[in-house]
Motif scaffolding. Structure first.
Motif, PDB file in Angstrom:
ATOM      1  N   ASN A 201      86.211  38.917   6.653  1.00  0.00           N
ATOM      2  CA  ASN A 201      85.045  39.632   6.114  1.00  0.00           C
ATOM      3  C   ASN A 201      83.972  38.701   5.551  1.00  0.00           C
ATOM      4  OD1 ASN A 201      86.391  41.933   6.734  1.00  0.00           O
ATOM      5  ND2 ASN A 201      86.972  42.457   4.648  1.00  0.00           N
ATOM      6  N   PRO A 277      82.318  54.728   5.964  1.00  0.00           N
ATOM      7  CA  PRO A 277      83.335  54.018   5.190  1.00  0.00           C
ATOM      8  C   PRO A 277      82.765  53.543   3.861  1.00  0.00           C
ATOM      9  CG  PRO A 277      82.307  52.513   6.752  1.00  0.00           C
ATOM     10  CD  PRO A 277      81.652  53.841   6.955  1.00  0.00           C
ATOM     11  N   ASN A 297      88.508  46.846   3.870  1.00  0.00           N
ATOM     12  CA  ASN A 297      88.429  47.131   5.311  1.00  0.00           C
ATOM     13  C   ASN A 297      87.150  46.548   5.889  1.00  0.00           C
ATOM     14  OD1 ASN A 297      90.825  48.599   5.821  1.00  0.00           O
ATOM     15  ND2 ASN A 297      89.954  50.344   4.710  1.00  0.00           N
ATOM     16  N   SER A 300      84.141  48.825   6.190  1.00  0.00           N
ATOM     17  CA  SER A 300      83.724  49.328   4.873  1.00  0.00           C
ATOM     18  C   SER A 300      82.925  48.271   4.135  1.00  0.00           C
ATOM     19  CB  SER A 300      84.942  49.699   4.029  1.00  0.00           C
ATOM     20  OG  SER A 300      85.890  50.375   4.806  1.00  0.00           O
ATOM     21  N   ASP A 360      87.564  54.128  12.747  1.00  0.00           N
ATOM     22  CA  ASP A 360      88.515  53.552  11.787  1.00  0.00           C
ATOM     23  C   ASP A 360      87.829  52.377  11.083  1.00  0.00           C
ATOM     24  OD1 ASP A 360      90.520  52.170  10.505  1.00  0.00           O
ATOM     25  OD2 ASP A 360      91.881  52.134  12.223  1.00  0.00           O
ATOM     26  N   SER A 361      87.849  52.391   9.763  1.00  0.00           N
ATOM     27  CA  SER A 361      87.140  51.332   9.025  1.00  0.00           C
ATOM     28  C   SER A 361      87.831  49.982   9.154  1.00  0.00           C
ATOM     29  CB  SER A 361      86.977  51.716   7.552  1.00  0.00           C
ATOM     30  OG  SER A 361      88.243  51.911   6.967  1.00  0.00           O
ATOM     31  N   GLY A 362      89.009  49.980   9.775  1.00  0.00           N
ATOM     32  CA  GLY A 362      89.684  48.703  10.039  1.00  0.00           C
ATOM     33  C   GLY A 362      89.291  48.112  11.381  1.00  0.00           C
ATOM     34  N   ASN A 363      88.512  48.859  12.166  1.00  0.00           N
ATOM     35  CA  ASN A 363      88.188  48.408  13.532  1.00  0.00           C
ATOM     36  C   ASN A 363      86.951  47.514  13.521  1.00  0.00           C
ATOM     37  OD1 ASN A 363      87.309  48.205  16.230  1.00  0.00           O
ATOM     38  ND2 ASN A 363      88.444  50.058  16.759  1.00  0.00           N
TER      39      ASN A 363
END
Ligand SMILES: Nc1nc2c(c(=O)[nH]1)N[C@H]1C(S)=C(S)[C@@H](COP(=O)(O)OP(=O)(O)OC[C@H]3O[C@@H](n4cnc5c(N)ncnc54)[C@H](O)[C@@H]3O)O[C@H]1N2
Ligand code: MOO
Length: 398
Positions: A201, A277, A297, A300, A360-363
């Motif tokens: 991130n 997100p 995430n 996010s 999906d906020s993890g994608n």
């Protein structure tokens, strides 16, 4: 957790805009900086009617019909001014970028004439004036070209130079730091231990910080330990005006970021936003230091940084436009949904948009592909393909 609306949270962020100082710098040092004063054109561009081609400057009235015979009375190249005007039946040899002689209003390109001595014969007839760049058609002297708060992109630098401006006022960079926690994080490019993931991130967030006029003075990641987080907070107390924290924002046993900042005397300004997100996003302040707490995430943290950084740094918020949605969308729930999407201009010149299947906020691959966020208000009703939706533009449109 009581959630406040995105609009309300952005308003609170704007109340915490960081103080910036303006400095004058040379244009060659201005890439990536934020403009502190609008730039006005010092010149008309073009400064005169200029030829866009190599050929002959003529009077359109003389070349309406093909086979016009004209006398060549002189020559003008870029960097010169014409030394005479042309009259009926005359023309002047001209090169790309050169000012048109008085009396001329049209360029016949050299490929379309036959020249012998000081005479040309045109091959074609012309109905409209062509290949003339009109004086002031790009911009006029005193036009405001770029406003305060704008990021100085490569194209903007060329625009400013073309306006004959050599020095400009930009903001001195804000000092920003990124503080992350998570026992699972390792720097990218190493052998990963079991259970570990590459820390990713901070790379995107650093880029975003820079594009909002910040210098990233520190990037730290610490373990899920109160002692480590608290030590890092104190280490950053004098060096950063703005701290972005990443992760540890939610309600789990390892989500320690916010409590550590509270223990260190930071006052929470909001905590929890009705946005997807980014639900656990928070904002805190101690003295002149501001902390934007982002969820871990990837989508996010990135999307919320895009939503809040403009308000903290006084830069331009994401541009909002209407677009035609190419698919059906379900009714929305209790959080404003910012759907990662692809937007483009279709063959009819209409802005169209299509969300990615995974929200999906993890994608992170979807995040990297998207250039827009479809804005679905709280409790919005379903949308049918062909309906208008509101979008925030996050990347280039093609
Ligand atoms: N019971 C509940 N659980 C969760 C809720 C909730 O309301 N109730 N909210 C969910 C939402 S929404 C979000 S968003 C996440 C945010 O959680 P945290 O901010 O505490 O984030 P972490 O748990 O630390 O990390 C989430 C995820 O992201 C990965 N991560 C974290 N930092 C990085 C980094 N620097 N680079 C790459 N990836 C990172 C981390 O490994 C996790 O997979 O909470 C939900 N839970
Ligand atoms: O807010 Mo979380 O970011 O929905 O996954």
């Amino acid at each position: 957790m009581t959630l406040i609306s995105l609009e309300e949270a952005q308003k609170i962020a704007a109340e915490h805009e960081l103080l910036k100082t303006a400095v004058e710098i040379a244009l060659e040092d201005a890439a990536g900086r934020i403009l502190a004063k609008p730039v006005f054109a010092d010149v008309d561009r073009p400064f005169s009617n200029l030829s866009a081609m190599d050929g002959y400057a003529v009077r359109l009235a003389d070349v309406v019909d093909a086979n016009a015979k004209l006398k060549v009375i002189g020559e003008v190249a870029a960097g010169q001014m014409p030394d005479k005007a042309i009259s009926a039946g005359e023309c002047m040899r001209i090169f790309t970028g050169a000012p048109l002689p008085e009396g001329s209003d049209h360029i016949v390109i050299q490929e379309d004439v036959t020249r012998s001595g000081d005479q040309i014969i045109t091959e074609l007839g012309y109905a409209d004036a062509e290949f003339v760049r009109r004086k002031g058609s790009d911009f006029a002297r005193n036009d405001e070209l770029i406003g305060e708060g704008a990021l100085l992109t490569p194209a903007a630098l060329s625009l400013i130079a073309a306006a004959n401006v050599g020095n400009l006022e930009v903001y001195a960079p804000l000092r920003a730091a990124i503080l992350m926690n998570g026992n699972e994080l390792q720097s990218p490019g190493q052998d990963l231990t079991p259970g570990a993931i590459p820390e990713s991130n901070s790379y995107g967030l650093s880029g975003l910080l820079r594009s909002h006029g910040c210098d990233v003075v520190a990037t730290r990641f610490v373990s899920d330990s109160r002692t480590d987080i608290s030590r890092a907070i104190e280490e950053l107390s004098d060096s950063a005006d703005l701290i972005l924290t990443v992760g540890g924002a939610s309600v789990g046993d390892h989500d320690l970021m916010r409590p550590c900042f509270t223990d260190a005397g930071f006052g929470i300004q909001f905590s929890g936003v009705a946005v997807r997100p980014g639900k656990p996003t928070w904002l805190a302040k101690r003295g002149t230091q501001v902390v934007l707490g982002l969820p871990g995430n990837p989508a996010s943290s990135f999307v919320c940084a895009q939503l809040f950084l403009p308000f903290l740094s006084g830069t331009k918020p994401l541009q909002e436009r209407n677009a035609l949605c190419r698919v059906d969308l379900k009714a929305n729930g209790r959080r404003e949904h910012l759907m990662r999407a692809l937007a483009w201009i279709d063959d009819h010149g209409t802005l169209v948009v299509e969300p990615f299947a995974s929200q999906d906020s993890g994608n992170i691959s979807v995040l990297a592909k998207s250039n827009a966020l479809i804005r679905r208000p709280v409790e919005a009703t379903a949308v049918s393909s062909g309906d208008q939706v509101s979008v925030l533009l996050t990347g280039e449109l093609f």
